[in-house]
Scaffold this motif. Structure first.
Motif, PDB file in Angstrom:
ATOM      1  N   ASP A  39       0.859  -1.179   0.000  1.00  0.00           N
ATOM      2  CA  ASP A  39       0.000   0.000   0.000  1.00  0.00           C
ATOM      3  C   ASP A  39       0.894   1.226   0.000  1.00  0.00           C
ATOM      4  OD1 ASP A  39      -2.328  -1.478   0.105  1.00  0.00           O
ATOM      5  OD2 ASP A  39      -2.449  -1.429   2.286  1.00  0.00           O
ATOM      6  N   ALA A  40       0.519   2.226  -0.800  1.00  0.00           N
ATOM      7  CA  ALA A  40       1.394   3.381  -0.974  1.00  0.00           C
ATOM      8  C   ALA A  40       0.601   4.621  -1.380  1.00  0.00           C
ATOM      9  CB  ALA A  40       2.433   3.076  -2.051  1.00  0.00           C
ATOM     10  N   VAL A  41       1.303   5.744  -1.371  1.00  0.00           N
ATOM     11  CA  VAL A  41       0.831   6.981  -1.980  1.00  0.00           C
ATOM     12  C   VAL A  41       1.837   7.289  -3.077  1.00  0.00           C
ATOM     13  CG1 VAL A  41       0.407   9.444  -1.644  1.00  0.00           C
ATOM     14  CG2 VAL A  41      -0.255   7.836   0.123  1.00  0.00           C
ATOM     15  N   VAL A  42       1.348   7.416  -4.311  1.00  0.00           N
ATOM     16  CA  VAL A  42       2.213   7.653  -5.470  1.00  0.00           C
ATOM     17  C   VAL A  42       1.690   8.848  -6.253  1.00  0.00           C
ATOM     18  CG1 VAL A  42       2.883   5.223  -5.668  1.00  0.00           C
ATOM     19  CG2 VAL A  42       0.933   6.065  -6.956  1.00  0.00           C
ATOM     20  N   CYS A  43       2.564   9.445  -7.041  1.00  0.00           N
ATOM     21  CA  CYS A  43       2.163  10.557  -7.904  1.00  0.00           C
ATOM     22  C   CYS A  43       1.331  10.020  -9.066  1.00  0.00           C
ATOM     23  CB  CYS A  43       3.403  11.266  -8.425  1.00  0.00           C
ATOM     24  SG  CYS A  43       3.015  12.578  -9.612  1.00  0.00           S
ATOM     25  N   ASP A  44       0.226  10.688  -9.358  1.00  0.00           N
ATOM     26  CA  ASP A  44      -0.634  10.239 -10.450  1.00  0.00           C
ATOM     27  C   ASP A  44      -0.054  10.545 -11.835  1.00  0.00           C
ATOM     28  OD1 ASP A  44      -1.062  12.992 -10.493  1.00  0.00           O
ATOM     29  OD2 ASP A  44      -3.246  12.848 -10.416  1.00  0.00           O
ATOM     30  N   GLN A  45       1.020  11.341 -11.909  1.00  0.00           N
ATOM     31  CA  GLN A  45       1.636  11.671 -13.195  1.00  0.00           C
ATOM     32  C   GLN A  45       2.964  10.932 -13.407  1.00  0.00           C
ATOM     33  OE1 GLN A  45       0.193  13.734 -15.633  1.00  0.00           O
ATOM     34  NE2 GLN A  45      -1.535  13.413 -14.250  1.00  0.00           N
ATOM     35  N   CYS A  46       3.895  11.086 -12.483  1.00  0.00           N
ATOM     36  CA  CYS A  46       5.221  10.486 -12.680  1.00  0.00           C
ATOM     37  C   CYS A  46       5.364   9.130 -11.988  1.00  0.00           C
ATOM     38  CB  CYS A  46       6.322  11.444 -12.211  1.00  0.00           C
ATOM     39  SG  CYS A  46       6.412  11.716 -10.421  1.00  0.00           S
ATOM     40  N   PRO A  49       6.761   6.977  -5.870  1.00  0.00           N
ATOM     41  CA  PRO A  49       6.149   6.730  -4.558  1.00  0.00           C
ATOM     42  C   PRO A  49       6.640   7.753  -3.537  1.00  0.00           C
ATOM     43  CG  PRO A  49       7.941   5.203  -4.914  1.00  0.00           C
ATOM     44  CD  PRO A  49       7.792   5.996  -6.192  1.00  0.00           C
ATOM     45  N   MET A  50       5.734   8.257  -2.723  1.00  0.00           N
ATOM     46  CA  MET A  50       6.101   9.175  -1.649  1.00  0.00           C
ATOM     47  C   MET A  50       6.191   8.438  -0.316  1.00  0.00           C
ATOM     48  SD  MET A  50       6.572  12.065  -2.914  1.00  0.00           S
ATOM     49  CE  MET A  50       6.680  12.019  -4.678  1.00  0.00           C
ATOM     50  N   MET A  51       5.375   7.394  -0.178  1.00  0.00           N
ATOM     51  CA  MET A  51       5.382   6.602   1.046  1.00  0.00           C
ATOM     52  C   MET A  51       4.776   5.244   0.738  1.00  0.00           C
ATOM     53  SD  MET A  51       3.435   7.465   4.584  1.00  0.00           S
ATOM     54  CE  MET A  51       3.460   6.327   5.935  1.00  0.00           C
ATOM     55  N   GLN A  52       5.340   4.212   1.337  1.00  0.00           N
ATOM     56  CA  GLN A  52       4.746   2.885   1.209  1.00  0.00           C
ATOM     57  C   GLN A  52       4.765   2.205   2.576  1.00  0.00           C
ATOM     58  OE1 GLN A  52       6.911  -0.206  -0.964  1.00  0.00           O
ATOM     59  NE2 GLN A  52       8.673   1.174  -1.087  1.00  0.00           N
TER      60      GLN A  52
END
Length: 57
Positions: A39-46, A49-52
């Motif tokens: 589970d993560a937060v990722v950029c929708d364009q590039c 991942p910012m955090m997993q």
């Protein structure tokens, strides 16, 4: 002065990062998703991942 401490789960932290601007590109915003099976937060364009969150089981 009193201090209030709040315990946050990994899911809470991911939620707090959602919809913020990406720090790696100029156009993206952060969305919940998966990164390398976690589970993560990722950029929708590039897609950076910012955090997993690793499963600790």
């Amino acid at each position: 002065m009193s201090t209030i401490r709040q315990s946050l789960s990994g899911s809470d932290l991911l939620t707090r990062l959602e919809h913020r601007s990406c720090t790696f590109c100029d156009e993206g915003s952060l969305v919940r998703g998966q990164y390398k099976g976690n589970d993560a937060v990722v950029c929708d364009q590039c897609r950076t991942p910012m955090m997993q969150i690793w499963d600790m089981e």
